[in-house]
Design a protein around this motif. Structure first.
Motif, PDB file in Angstrom:
ATOM      1  N   VAL A 198       0.834  -1.212   0.000  1.00 33.73           N
ATOM      2  CA  VAL A 198       0.000   0.000   0.000  1.00 33.73           C
ATOM      3  C   VAL A 198       0.868   1.261   0.000  1.00 33.73           C
ATOM      4  CG1 VAL A 198      -1.677   1.318   1.356  1.00 33.73           C
ATOM      5  CG2 VAL A 198      -1.912  -1.163   1.128  1.00 33.73           C
ATOM      6  N   LEU A 199       1.958   1.246   0.750  1.00 34.42           N
ATOM      7  CA  LEU A 199       2.790   2.441   0.883  1.00 34.42           C
ATOM      8  C   LEU A 199       3.821   2.574  -0.239  1.00 34.42           C
ATOM      9  CD1 LEU A 199       3.525   2.328   4.725  1.00 34.42           C
ATOM     10  CD2 LEU A 199       1.970   3.876   3.543  1.00 34.42           C
ATOM     11  N   GLY A 200       4.331   1.438  -0.714  1.00 31.50           N
ATOM     12  CA  GLY A 200       5.447   1.504  -1.652  1.00 31.50           C
ATOM     13  C   GLY A 200       5.077   1.422  -3.114  1.00 31.50           C
ATOM     14  N   THR A 201       3.864   0.946  -3.432  1.00 30.83           N
ATOM     15  CA  THR A 201       3.484   0.799  -4.839  1.00 30.83           C
ATOM     16  C   THR A 201       3.111   2.122  -5.513  1.00 30.83           C
ATOM     17  OG1 THR A 201       2.714  -1.443  -4.374  1.00 30.83           O
ATOM     18  CG2 THR A 201       1.963  -0.421  -6.417  1.00 30.83           C
ATOM     19  N   PRO A 202       2.270   2.978  -4.893  1.00 35.91           N
ATOM     20  CA  PRO A 202       1.911   4.237  -5.559  1.00 35.91           C
ATOM     21  C   PRO A 202       3.113   5.154  -5.697  1.00 35.91           C
ATOM     22  CG  PRO A 202       0.441   3.742  -3.714  1.00 35.91           C
ATOM     23  CD  PRO A 202       1.603   2.822  -3.601  1.00 35.91           C
ATOM     24  N   PRO A 203       3.042   6.130  -6.611  1.00 37.71           N
ATOM     25  CA  PRO A 203       4.119   7.125  -6.692  1.00 37.71           C
ATOM     26  C   PRO A 203       4.209   7.924  -5.401  1.00 37.71           C
ATOM     27  CG  PRO A 203       2.253   7.735  -8.079  1.00 37.71           C
ATOM     28  CD  PRO A 203       2.003   6.339  -7.618  1.00 37.71           C
ATOM     29  N   PHE A 204       5.399   8.457  -5.139  1.00 37.28           N
ATOM     30  CA  PHE A 204       5.625   9.107  -3.845  1.00 37.28           C
ATOM     31  C   PHE A 204       4.689  10.282  -3.609  1.00 37.28           C
ATOM     32  CE2 PHE A 204       8.202  11.688  -6.654  1.00 37.28           C
ATOM     33  CZ  PHE A 204       8.089  12.964  -6.128  1.00 37.28           C
ATOM     34  N   TRP A 205       4.366  11.021  -4.708  1.00 36.91           N
ATOM     35  CA  TRP A 205       3.531  12.195  -4.523  1.00 36.91           C
ATOM     36  C   TRP A 205       2.105  11.826  -4.083  1.00 36.91           C
ATOM     37  CZ3 TRP A 205      -0.578  11.870  -7.772  1.00 36.91           C
ATOM     38  CH2 TRP A 205      -0.400  11.148  -8.956  1.00 36.91           C
ATOM     39  N   ALA A 206       1.626  10.632  -4.525  1.00 36.63           N
ATOM     40  CA  ALA A 206       0.286  10.206  -4.122  1.00 36.63           C
ATOM     41  C   ALA A 206       0.264   9.872  -2.622  1.00 36.63           C
ATOM     42  CB  ALA A 206      -0.132   8.988  -4.947  1.00 36.63           C
ATOM     43  N   VAL A 207       1.322   9.191  -2.165  1.00 33.97           N
ATOM     44  CA  VAL A 207       1.394   8.875  -0.725  1.00 33.97           C
ATOM     45  C   VAL A 207       1.524  10.153   0.097  1.00 33.97           C
ATOM     46  CG1 VAL A 207       2.689   7.595   1.028  1.00 33.97           C
ATOM     47  CG2 VAL A 207       2.423   6.638  -1.255  1.00 33.97           C
ATOM     48  N   ILE A 208       2.303  11.109  -0.424  1.00 33.81           N
ATOM     49  CA  ILE A 208       2.463  12.375   0.296  1.00 33.81           C
ATOM     50  C   ILE A 208       1.130  13.102   0.418  1.00 33.81           C
ATOM     51  CG2 ILE A 208       3.476  14.687   0.124  1.00 33.81           C
ATOM     52  CD1 ILE A 208       6.001  13.425  -0.957  1.00 33.81           C
ATOM     53  N   ILE A 209       0.357  13.112  -0.671  1.00 35.37           N
ATOM     54  CA  ILE A 209      -0.957  13.786  -0.621  1.00 35.37           C
ATOM     55  C   ILE A 209      -1.850  13.153   0.450  1.00 35.37           C
ATOM     56  CG2 ILE A 209      -3.099  14.120  -1.927  1.00 35.37           C
ATOM     57  CD1 ILE A 209      -1.380  14.512  -4.432  1.00 35.37           C
ATOM     58  N   VAL A 210      -1.857  11.827   0.500  1.00 38.83           N
ATOM     59  CA  VAL A 210      -2.704  11.134   1.488  1.00 38.83           C
ATOM     60  C   VAL A 210      -2.248  11.463   2.912  1.00 38.83           C
ATOM     61  CG1 VAL A 210      -3.393   8.876   2.372  1.00 38.83           C
ATOM     62  CG2 VAL A 210      -3.301   9.272  -0.096  1.00 38.83           C
ATOM     63  N   LEU A 211      -0.925  11.399   3.147  1.00 43.67           N
ATOM     64  CA  LEU A 211      -0.426  11.667   4.506  1.00 43.67           C
ATOM     65  C   LEU A 211      -0.642  13.124   4.907  1.00 43.67           C
ATOM     66  CD1 LEU A 211       2.881   9.569   4.468  1.00 43.67           C
ATOM     67  CD2 LEU A 211       0.703   9.009   5.538  1.00 43.67           C
ATOM     68  N   VAL A 212      -0.492  14.050   3.952  1.00 40.76           N
ATOM     69  CA  VAL A 212      -0.761  15.461   4.256  1.00 40.76           C
ATOM     70  C   VAL A 212      -2.239  15.663   4.579  1.00 40.76           C
ATOM     71  CG1 VAL A 212      -0.852  17.770   3.229  1.00 40.76           C
ATOM     72  CG2 VAL A 212       1.192  16.374   2.954  1.00 40.76           C
ATOM     73  N   ALA A 213      -3.124  14.978   3.837  1.00 43.51           N
ATOM     74  CA  ALA A 213      -4.560  15.081   4.129  1.00 43.51           C
ATOM     75  C   ALA A 213      -4.873  14.541   5.526  1.00 43.51           C
ATOM     76  CB  ALA A 213      -5.355  14.303   3.070  1.00 43.51           C
ATOM     77  N   ILE A 214      -4.233  13.430   5.887  1.00 40.43           N
ATOM     78  CA  ILE A 214      -4.438  12.893   7.247  1.00 40.43           C
ATOM     79  C   ILE A 214      -3.930  13.887   8.288  1.00 40.43           C
ATOM     80  CG2 ILE A 214      -3.758  11.045   8.831  1.00 40.43           C
ATOM     81  CD1 ILE A 214      -3.628   9.171   6.431  1.00 40.43           C
ATOM     82  N   GLY A 215      -2.787  14.494   8.004  1.00 39.32           N
ATOM     83  CA  GLY A 215      -2.248  15.488   8.925  1.00 39.32           C
ATOM     84  C   GLY A 215      -3.163  16.691   9.074  1.00 39.32           C
ATOM     85  N   TYR A 216      -3.767  17.144   7.958  1.00 38.05           N
ATOM     86  CA  TYR A 216      -4.690  18.287   8.029  1.00 38.05           C
ATOM     87  C   TYR A 216      -5.937  17.916   8.818  1.00 38.05           C
ATOM     88  CZ  TYR A 216      -7.750  22.074   6.610  1.00 38.05           C
ATOM     89  OH  TYR A 216      -8.610  23.140   6.625  1.00 38.05           O
ATOM     90  N   TRP A 217      -6.432  16.695   8.622  1.00 39.03           N
ATOM     91  CA  TRP A 217      -7.638  16.266   9.336  1.00 39.03           C
ATOM     92  C   TRP A 217      -7.371  16.133  10.851  1.00 39.03           C
ATOM     93  CZ3 TRP A 217      -9.054  11.213  11.401  1.00 39.03           C
ATOM     94  CH2 TRP A 217     -10.383  11.159  11.813  1.00 39.03           C
ATOM     95  N   ALA A 218      -6.161  15.710  11.173  1.00 36.64           N
ATOM     96  CA  ALA A 218      -5.841  15.493  12.593  1.00 36.64           C
ATOM     97  C   ALA A 218      -5.457  16.783  13.298  1.00 36.64           C
ATOM     98  CB  ALA A 218      -4.714  14.476  12.719  1.00 36.64           C
ATOM     99  N   GLY A 219      -4.654  17.615  12.624  1.00 43.28           N
ATOM    100  CA  GLY A 219      -4.127  18.779  13.341  1.00 43.28           C
ATOM    101  C   GLY A 219      -4.134  20.064  12.566  1.00 43.28           C
ATOM    102  N   ARG A 220      -4.898  20.127  11.465  1.00 40.60           N
ATOM    103  CA  ARG A 220      -5.027  21.337  10.652  1.00 40.60           C
ATOM    104  C   ARG A 220      -3.736  21.654   9.910  1.00 40.60           C
ATOM    105  NH1 ARG A 220     -10.113  20.940   9.637  1.00 40.60           N
ATOM    106  NH2 ARG A 220     -11.382  20.766  11.510  1.00 40.60           N
ATOM    107  N   TRP A 221      -3.630  22.908   9.438  1.00 34.35           N
ATOM    108  CA  TRP A 221      -2.647  23.227   8.400  1.00 34.35           C
ATOM    109  C   TRP A 221      -1.210  23.152   8.884  1.00 34.35           C
ATOM    110  CZ3 TRP A 221       0.679  27.322   8.886  1.00 34.35           C
ATOM    111  CH2 TRP A 221       0.379  28.249   9.875  1.00 34.35           C
ATOM    112  N   LYS A 222      -0.940  23.432  10.168  1.00 36.93           N
ATOM    113  CA  LYS A 222       0.446  23.376  10.642  1.00 36.93           C
ATOM    114  C   LYS A 222       1.021  21.967  10.531  1.00 36.93           C
ATOM    115  CE  LYS A 222       0.294  27.279  13.857  1.00 36.93           C
ATOM    116  NZ  LYS A 222       0.443  27.712  15.270  1.00 36.93           N
ATOM    117  N   LEU A 223       0.236  20.976  10.974  1.00 34.53           N
ATOM    118  CA  LEU A 223       0.702  19.590  10.881  1.00 34.53           C
ATOM    119  C   LEU A 223       0.790  19.141   9.425  1.00 34.53           C
ATOM    120  CD1 LEU A 223       1.555  16.977  12.186  1.00 34.53           C
ATOM    121  CD2 LEU A 223      -0.851  16.399  12.538  1.00 34.53           C
TER     122      LEU A 223
END
Length: 318
Positions: free
Chosen positions: A46-71
Motif C-alpha cells: 500500500v505504501l510503496g506501490t503508488p508514486p511518492f507524490w500520491a502517498v504524500i498527498i494522502v499523509l498530508v490530508a491525514i495530517g490536516y484532518w488530525a491537526g489542521r494546516w500546521k501539521l
C-alpha cells in the motif's frame, strides 16, 4: 576462572529453552513468520506501490484532518526532505514495519493493561516482567528472534513488538486505575454490567493515558526498527548499519535524518489524534449536558403548569 566461584548458568538455561522452542514448536513459528511477513507485505504494498507524490498527498490530508494546516505543512516539508535525500523507498519499508509492529503491540498491550488494572494479582505479575523487558538491552531481543524466525524482516518485527509493548500496558493500567471510583460506583448502582462500565465509562475516561501509551509504543518501535536492520529487516535501519560498516557519514546522516522526520510526523499525528478525540468527547459531553438541562427545564415548566391546572380545578366556581 576460579573453581570456587559460584556461577549461575542463566545463559545455558536460556539456550536450552530456545533450542527446545525451535525443535518442538518449529511449525508454530513458521506460521507466525508467514502471518507477520504477510501483514508487512500488504502494508508495504500500500505504501510503496503508488508514486511518492500520491502517498504524500494522502499523509498530508491525514495530517490536516488530525491537526489542521500546521501539521499538514510540517508533514509535506518532512516527506519532501526524505524524497530529496533519495530515502523514500527505505522510509516506506521502515514505516510499514513500524505500523505492523505497533499495531500488534497495541493489540497485545491494551488488553493486558486492562486485565492488570482489574486484578492486583495480574498487576503484581506483569510489572516485574515489564521492568525486565524495558531494562534488557534492545540488541539482546534480536538473538532469540533471529534463531526462532531466521533472518529477514520478521525477526525485526518480533523484536520490535517485545521491545515496544511495555509502555502500552503501563499507561493503559494507569489510566483505568485513575478513573474516579465514585463514577464507577455510580454506573454500577444504575445496574451497568462490568463490560459496559469498562466500555462506556473507564475506557473513555482513560483514553488520554491510553493514547499517550500508544504514542510511546510507536516511538519505541521506530527506535527499534533501526536496530533491527542488523538482522536484515531492511529499510532505513539497513542503511544505518551499512554506513557504520563503511564509516559512510553521508549515508548515515541521510538515513538518520529520515528516521527523525518519520518520528516527528508519527509523534505529532498521534498527539493530534488524541487531542482531536478529547475535543470531540468534550463537545459531546457539553451537548449532552445542555440537552439534560433543557429536559429539566421542560419538566419544571410542565410541573408548574400542572400545579396551576390543579389549583384552578380546586377553585370554587361562581
Amino acid at each position: 576462572m576460579n573453581d570456587a566461584t559460584i556461577r549461575i548458568p542463566f545463559g545455558d538455561w536460556a539456550e536450552v529453552v530456545v533450542h527446545w522452542l525451535t525443535t518442538t514448536l518449529g511449525p508454530v513459528f513458521d506460521v507466525l513468520r508467514a502471518i507477520f511477513g504477510g501483514f508487512y507485505d500488504i502494508v508495504y504494498l500500500v505504501l510503496g506501490t503508488p508514486p511518492f507524490w500520491a502517498v504524500i498527498i494522502v499523509l498530508v490530508a491525514i495530517g490536516y484532518w488530525a491537526g489542521r494546516w500546521k501539521l499538514a505543512l510540517g508533514t509535506l516539508i518532512g516527506l519532501f526532505v526524505i524524497v530529496s535525500v533519495d530515502q523514500w523507498d527505505n522510509a516506506m519499508k521502515t514505516l510499514a514495519l513500524v505500523l505492523v509492529a505497533s499495531t500488534i503491540a497495541v493489540l497485545i498491550s491494551i488488553p493486558v493493561g486492562i486485565w492488570a488494572a482489574r486484578s492486583n494479582t495480574v498487576s503484581s505479575i506483569v510489572k516485574p516482567v515489564l521492568d525486565f523487558m524495558q531494562t534488557m538491552p534492545a540488541f539482546v531481543y534480536l538473538i532469540p528472534a533471529l534463531v526462532l524466525f531466521r533472518i529477514g524482516v520478521v525477526p525485526g518485527i518480533v523484536a520490535t513488538i517485545i521491545f515496544a509493548l511495555a509502555p502500552g500496558v503501563r499507561m493503559t493500567e494507569l489510566g483505568i486505575r485513575g478513573v474516579d471510583r465514585e463514577v464507577v460506583e455510580a454506573a454500577r448502582s444504575f445496574g451497568a454490567t462490568p463490560a459496559r462500565i469498562l466500555r462506556q465509562v473507564q475506557l473513555p475516561l482513560a483514553m488520554p493515558s491510553i493514547m499517550a501509551g500508544v504514542n510511546q509504543v510507536i516511538m519505541l518501535s521506530l527506535s527499534m526498527v533501526v536496530i533491527a536492520g542488523m538482522v536484515g529487516a531492511g529499510g532505513l535501519g539497513a542503511d544505518v548499519v551499512q554506513s557504520l560498516n563503511r564509516i559512510d557519514v553521508a549515508l548515515g546522516f541521510e538515513a538518520g535524518i529520515s528516521v527523525v522526520v518519520l518520528a516527528m510526523i508519527l509523534d505529532r499525528m498521534t498527539s493530534a489524534f488524541a487531542k482531536h478525540d478529547r475535543t470531540r468527547r468534550t463537545k459531546r459531553e457539553a451537548k449532552t449536558s445542555a440537552e439534560d438541562e433543557s429536559v429539566a427545564e421542560k419538566v419544571a415548566q410542565a410541573d408548574l403548569e400542572l400545579d396551576a391546572a390543579n389549583a384552578a380545578a380546586r377553585r370554587p366556581s361562581r
